[in-house]
Design a protein around this motif. Sequence first.
Motif, mmCIF file in Angstrom:
data_model
loop_
_atom_site.group_PDB
_atom_site.id
_atom_site.type_symbol
_atom_site.label_atom_id
_atom_site.label_comp_id
_atom_site.label_asym_id
_atom_site.label_seq_id
_atom_site.Cartn_x
_atom_site.Cartn_y
_atom_site.Cartn_z
ATOM 1 N N ALA A 110 70.835 45.114 67.329
ATOM 2 C CA ALA A 110 69.991 46.174 66.537
ATOM 3 C C ALA A 110 69.549 47.465 67.371
ATOM 4 O O ALA A 110 69.409 48.380 66.680
ATOM 5 N N SER A 111 69.508 47.153 68.734
ATOM 6 C CA SER A 111 68.913 48.383 69.422
ATOM 7 C C SER A 111 70.034 49.612 69.473
ATOM 8 O O SER A 111 69.747 50.606 69.780
ATOM 9 N N LEU A 112 71.137 49.249 69.139
ATOM 10 C CA LEU A 112 72.029 50.288 69.118
ATOM 11 C C LEU A 112 71.813 51.358 67.923
ATOM 12 O O LEU A 112 72.096 52.443 67.737
ATOM 13 N N VAL A 113 70.885 50.828 67.011
ATOM 14 C CA VAL A 113 70.400 51.597 65.852
ATOM 15 C C VAL A 113 69.076 52.243 66.010
ATOM 16 O O VAL A 113 68.638 52.983 65.235
ATOM 17 N N GLY A 114 68.493 51.459 67.167
ATOM 18 C CA GLY A 114 67.321 52.215 67.601
ATOM 19 C C GLY A 114 66.145 51.310 67.229
ATOM 20 O O GLY A 114 64.911 51.870 67.240
ATOM 21 N N LEU A 115 66.503 50.238 67.086
ATOM 22 C CA LEU A 115 65.465 49.132 66.869
ATOM 23 C C LEU A 115 64.986 48.618 68.140
ATOM 24 O O LEU A 115 65.691 48.735 69.033
ATOM 25 N N GLY A 116 64.041 47.715 68.057
ATOM 26 C CA GLY A 116 63.272 47.239 69.491
ATOM 27 C C GLY A 116 63.952 46.031 69.803
ATOM 28 O O GLY A 116 65.155 45.691 69.357
ATOM 29 N N GLY A 117 63.186 45.188 70.738
ATOM 30 C CA GLY A 117 64.028 43.770 71.179
ATOM 31 C C GLY A 117 64.625 44.026 72.557
ATOM 32 O O GLY A 117 64.479 45.146 73.084
ATOM 33 N N LEU A 118 64.780 42.831 73.169
ATOM 34 C CA LEU A 118 65.520 42.827 74.336
ATOM 35 C C LEU A 118 66.634 43.963 74.705
ATOM 36 O O LEU A 118 67.055 44.353 75.649
ATOM 37 N N GLY A 119 67.355 43.984 73.221
ATOM 38 C CA GLY A 119 68.560 45.002 73.462
ATOM 39 C C GLY A 119 68.079 46.417 73.843
ATOM 40 O O GLY A 119 68.927 47.175 74.405
ATOM 41 N N GLN A 120 66.872 46.698 73.402
ATOM 42 C CA GLN A 120 66.501 48.087 73.806
ATOM 43 C C GLN A 120 66.321 48.174 75.230
ATOM 44 O O GLN A 120 66.853 49.263 75.996
ATOM 45 N N LEU A 121 66.008 47.107 75.956
ATOM 46 C CA LEU A 121 66.072 47.042 77.470
ATOM 47 C C LEU A 121 67.574 47.439 77.917
ATOM 48 O O LEU A 121 67.612 48.043 78.873
ATOM 49 N N ILE A 122 68.576 46.452 77.282
ATOM 50 C CA ILE A 122 69.809 46.784 77.486
ATOM 51 C C ILE A 122 70.375 48.005 77.347
ATOM 52 O O ILE A 122 70.960 48.773 78.572
ATOM 53 N N VAL A 123 69.916 48.760 76.149
ATOM 54 C CA VAL A 123 70.733 50.127 75.847
ATOM 55 C C VAL A 123 69.859 51.129 76.504
ATOM 56 O O VAL A 123 70.491 51.813 77.192
ATOM 57 N N SER A 124 68.748 51.341 76.188
ATOM 58 C CA SER A 124 68.192 52.469 76.575
ATOM 59 C C SER A 124 67.753 52.506 78.074
ATOM 60 O O SER A 124 67.742 53.436 78.846
ATOM 61 N N GLU A 125 66.995 51.463 78.547
ATOM 62 C CA GLU A 125 66.444 51.391 80.026
ATOM 63 C C GLU A 125 67.825 51.138 80.804
ATOM 64 O O GLU A 125 67.786 51.519 81.898
ATOM 65 N N GLY A 126 68.644 50.324 80.531
ATOM 66 C CA GLY A 126 69.733 49.916 81.536
ATOM 67 C C GLY A 126 71.039 50.942 81.202
ATOM 68 O O GLY A 126 71.436 51.499 82.331
ATOM 69 N N PHE A 127 71.753 50.955 80.176
ATOM 70 C CA PHE A 127 73.137 51.512 80.026
ATOM 71 C C PHE A 127 72.676 53.100 80.255
ATOM 72 O O PHE A 127 73.483 53.776 80.694
ATOM 73 N N VAL A 153 81.087 41.041 57.487
ATOM 74 C CA VAL A 153 80.415 42.422 57.272
ATOM 75 C C VAL A 153 79.876 42.530 58.943
ATOM 76 O O VAL A 153 79.109 41.720 59.368
ATOM 77 N N PRO A 154 80.355 43.254 59.882
ATOM 78 C CA PRO A 154 79.986 43.425 61.056
ATOM 79 C C PRO A 154 78.674 43.824 61.148
ATOM 80 O O PRO A 154 78.005 44.638 60.536
ATOM 81 N N SER A 155 77.783 43.120 62.047
ATOM 82 C CA SER A 155 76.249 43.333 62.089
ATOM 83 C C SER A 155 75.789 44.922 62.302
ATOM 84 O O SER A 155 75.149 45.268 61.375
ATOM 85 N N ILE A 156 76.601 45.638 63.296
ATOM 86 C CA ILE A 156 76.292 46.912 63.369
ATOM 87 C C ILE A 156 76.397 47.849 62.243
ATOM 88 O O ILE A 156 75.936 48.825 61.985
ATOM 89 N N ALA A 157 77.449 47.476 61.559
ATOM 90 C CA ALA A 157 77.895 48.465 60.130
ATOM 91 C C ALA A 157 76.808 47.977 59.146
ATOM 92 O O ALA A 157 76.134 48.938 58.477
ATOM 93 N N LEU A 158 76.437 46.878 59.204
ATOM 94 C CA LEU A 158 75.326 46.521 58.117
ATOM 95 C C LEU A 158 74.034 46.966 58.486
ATOM 96 O O LEU A 158 73.274 47.602 57.559
ATOM 97 N N PHE A 159 73.603 47.323 59.746
ATOM 98 C CA PHE A 159 72.294 47.900 60.346
ATOM 99 C C PHE A 159 72.443 49.270 59.865
ATOM 100 O O PHE A 159 71.361 49.785 59.340
ATOM 101 N N PHE A 160 73.747 50.014 60.014
ATOM 102 C CA PHE A 160 73.430 51.428 59.940
ATOM 103 C C PHE A 160 73.609 51.368 58.343
ATOM 104 O O PHE A 160 72.914 52.507 57.605
ATOM 105 N N LEU A 161 74.139 50.664 57.476
ATOM 106 C CA LEU A 161 74.219 50.789 56.068
ATOM 107 C C LEU A 161 72.686 50.562 55.453
ATOM 108 O O LEU A 161 72.467 51.060 54.410
#
Lengths: 226, 270
Positions: free
Chosen positions: B178-195, B86-94
């Motif tokens: 997880a940051s694609l779902v709106g959660l924190g972590g370094l991914g938030q830096l990548i998604v909201s600050e960067g991309f 099960v892809p992580s992004i799908a599971l996060f959304f579910l």
Amino acid sequence: MNVLTLLVEWFSDPAQWTGTAGIPARLGEHVYYSLLGLLLSTAIAVPVGLITGHTGVGGFLTTSLANFARALPTIGVLFLIVLLAGIGLVPVVCALVALAVPPILVNTHEGVRGVDPRLRDAALGMGMRGREVLFKLELPVATPLILLGMRTAAVQVVATATIAAYVGVGGLGRYIVDGQARQDLSMLLGGSVLVVALAVVTTLLFAGLRRLLVAPGLRAEAAAAR
Amino acid sequence: MIAADASGGVAALDWVMGIIDWAAANWSHPGEPDRGILPRLLEHMRLSYVSILIGLVIALPLGLACVRWSPVYPPVLTGVNVLYAVPSIALFFLMLPYTGFSDWTAIIPLALYTLVVLLPNVVDGLRQVPEHVRQAAVAMGFGPLRRLVAVELPVAVPVIIAGLRVASVATISMVSVASLVGLGGLGQLIVSEGFRRQFDAPIVVGIVLTVLLALATDTVLVIAQRLLTPWAHAGKGRLARKRAARAEAAAAGRDAAVGSGSTPDHPESP
């Protein structure tokens, strides 16, 4: 609001099954990206793994690099390439390759390394040359491990191709991204279920491939060991 | 990277310096504890470490059960493998409808994913305890629990830690999703600050810090293994090295190394 009824409604809507935004088209795109990524990674990783495993040269370096690459966050790689190279298929495939190369490479290398030295001696004793040893002995013996690495990579690639939708390309990820944007839970759920189904089908395909490609003698041996 | 078509090394150096400057300027904001790079890094550590710990806490008893009642193992392993598909992004959304924007939305899927590596390693680790060692413990009057804690688990430590190393690297790199779902972590830096702002510095900083965190965690685990298994390094260099190599092989996981067919890793009958 039952999740199951939402899903049934979404899947049974005939509009879902036609057109460029329909399930068959999106599924086709998803499979296309995944296959492209997986085939490219295999074309890179298997030869390199065979060479490092066979010669032992640079083995430590490549496996360390591969393990290092496993720590790379895929969305970071994808978004960075999109920023530098622009939107399109290229960044998606690059990110998928970065994801898929390490498991295939490590498994190919370990598979060839792990060939019983007695077998190698026997092959040399039978007069085989280096290249013959590689293709007639080491590659077949390593095939189960290589396939295992490819399966791991393929499942990850199928799962991650979802992210392609975030950079404006198609695929099943579109349902997840658009579902999120429109607050449409059934669309989001439907997209997720499709990705999961595709991943499970991929796993099954590799089980079949294993049956097809692994030499019968090796299969019997593995069964006996279990 | 960007310098490939620019004017060579100078541009590359400028690019790197620019990123370092950005990182230094945004490391943390004294007045606002929730802004900057440091809070994202701490969030990332919290999300990944809690997930790995929960995974280990589940894998140990589950692995024990699978060793005691071996017919249970294949179906459990198949289940874990299907879950991993099960892809992580799908599971996060579910998870979102049930857990909302809490840490659990990331932690529950990530902890379940670690099982795919941890469970086989716990089982293999316990199974490779030599029979004579077990019998010696019984002969010395060890009860089942004491035997487990004092003999079997310590012998299994190298293989379990090998699994932990693979699981921790995978988890740390997956938290970013997880940051694609709106959660924190370094991914938030990548998604909201960067991309979203079309700005490369935060993305590079996010990637580099994620990799560094994974490497640092890996190093800590290697050191922990040395401390937990002092006997593996006491003298007899060759044997110890051989054993370490074998543990390493099991480390490359579920994926790699075990060519003897001892890793039942083929969910052919889901």
